[in-house]
Design a protein around this motif. Structure first.
Motif, PDB file in Angstrom:
ATOM      1  N   MET A 156      -4.395  -6.429   2.177  1.00 42.92           N
ATOM      2  CA  MET A 156      -4.115  -5.221   1.630  1.00 42.92           C
ATOM      3  C   MET A 156      -2.707  -4.921   1.610  1.00 42.92           C
ATOM      4  O   MET A 156      -2.040  -5.031   2.857  1.00 42.92           O
ATOM      5  N   VAL A 157      -1.983  -4.738   0.656  1.00 41.02           N
ATOM      6  CA  VAL A 157      -0.503  -4.000   0.703  1.00 41.02           C
ATOM      7  C   VAL A 157      -0.360  -2.771   0.306  1.00 41.02           C
ATOM      8  O   VAL A 157      -1.423  -2.028   0.020  1.00 41.02           O
ATOM      9  N   THR A 176      -6.150  -8.787  10.413  1.00 35.74           N
ATOM     10  CA  THR A 176      -4.858  -9.514  10.938  1.00 35.74           C
ATOM     11  C   THR A 176      -3.789  -8.834  10.011  1.00 35.74           C
ATOM     12  O   THR A 176      -3.875  -8.812   8.893  1.00 35.74           O
ATOM     13  N   THR A 177      -2.595  -8.645  10.807  1.00 36.12           N
ATOM     14  CA  THR A 177      -1.424  -8.142  10.315  1.00 36.12           C
ATOM     15  C   THR A 177      -0.591  -8.838  10.141  1.00 36.12           C
ATOM     16  O   THR A 177      -0.018  -9.476  11.134  1.00 36.12           O
ATOM     17  N   GLU A 196       1.015  -6.688   5.277  1.00 41.62           N
ATOM     18  CA  GLU A 196       0.005  -7.176   4.440  1.00 41.62           C
ATOM     19  C   GLU A 196      -1.111  -7.183   5.719  1.00 41.62           C
ATOM     20  O   GLU A 196      -1.004  -7.641   6.619  1.00 41.62           O
ATOM     21  N   ILE A 197      -2.312  -6.520   5.334  1.00 39.99           N
ATOM     22  CA  ILE A 197      -3.455  -6.421   6.524  1.00 39.99           C
ATOM     23  C   ILE A 197      -4.726  -6.913   5.722  1.00 39.99           C
ATOM     24  O   ILE A 197      -5.184  -6.394   4.830  1.00 39.99           O
ATOM     25  N   GLU A 198      -5.388  -8.230   6.442  1.00 39.76           N
ATOM     26  CA  GLU A 198      -6.501  -8.419   5.847  1.00 39.76           C
ATOM     27  C   GLU A 198      -7.790  -8.099   7.095  1.00 39.76           C
ATOM     28  O   GLU A 198      -7.275  -7.971   8.219  1.00 39.76           O
ATOM     29  N   ALA A 199      -9.047  -8.044   6.597  1.00 40.45           N
ATOM     30  CA  ALA A 199      -9.914  -7.608   7.556  1.00 40.45           C
ATOM     31  C   ALA A 199     -11.329  -8.226   7.308  1.00 40.45           C
ATOM     32  O   ALA A 199     -11.470  -8.726   6.136  1.00 40.45           O
ATOM     33  N   GLN A 230      -0.367   3.008   3.264  1.00 39.37           N
ATOM     34  CA  GLN A 230      -1.079   2.656   1.875  1.00 39.37           C
ATOM     35  C   GLN A 230      -1.893   1.540   1.901  1.00 39.37           C
ATOM     36  O   GLN A 230      -3.054   1.679   1.315  1.00 39.37           O
ATOM     37  N   ALA A 231      -1.396   0.334   2.783  1.00 42.63           N
ATOM     38  CA  ALA A 231      -2.439  -0.632   3.046  1.00 42.63           C
ATOM     39  C   ALA A 231      -3.677  -0.219   3.719  1.00 42.63           C
ATOM     40  O   ALA A 231      -4.675  -0.779   3.435  1.00 42.63           O
ATOM     41  N   MET A 232      -3.597   0.676   4.653  1.00 39.96           N
ATOM     42  CA  MET A 232      -4.735   1.034   5.393  1.00 39.96           C
ATOM     43  C   MET A 232      -5.677   1.884   4.361  1.00 39.96           C
ATOM     44  O   MET A 232      -6.723   1.950   4.374  1.00 39.96           O
TER      45      MET A 232
END
Length: 132
Positions: free
Chosen positions: A35-36, A79-80, A123-126, A56-58
């Motif tokens: 997420m960006v 992962t950030t 960028e954060i993936e989950a 915003q990414a969250m």
């Protein structure tokens, strides 16, 4: 059978143009793409502002997990990716505002030279578990 999760409050064009889903639910597991800081209209929120981009990414991550029927408490791993690892405390502060349940997700921070667009700083993936 895997199911694509494409919240309507995230812009469709980036995912369509780059051939991905914002989330994919496979059984009880939800995989959330990085997420960006995209706004619903596709604009980049907080250009040059890591705090605004992290927030915003969250928000975008929350939209994906909720579109799949879950909540932020269901996220088990993140992962950030940061262009500047000195921004890790800002990313952690954003996480603290969204991960308020009794079990916090695991977290890995990775420093990178660049992300998918030069304006992105984070960028954060989950992964979420949506079982009982």
């Amino acid at each position: 059978m895997p199911e694509a999760i494409m919240p309507t409050d995230l812009p469709a064009d980036p995912a369509v143009n780059n051939t991905y889903s914002y989330g994919v639910r496979a059984g009880d597991t939800l995989h959330i793409a990085g997420m960006v800081s995209f706004a619903a209209d596709g604009a980049i929120v907080g250009e040059g502002d890591i705090e605004a981009q992290a927030e915003q990414a969250m928000k975008n991550m929350k939209a994906v997990v909720e579109a799949a029927g879950g909540s932020m408490d269901d996220i088990v791993r993140t992962t950030t990716y940061l262009v500047d690892v000195a921004d890790a405390p800002i990313a952690s502060a954003a996480r603290a505002r969204y991960f308020t349940g009794p079990v916090k997700p695991t977290h890995t921070v990775v420093g990178v030279a660049a992300l998918g667009r030069p304006a992105f700083l984070i960028e954060i993936e989950a992964t979420a578990y949506l079982g009982d």
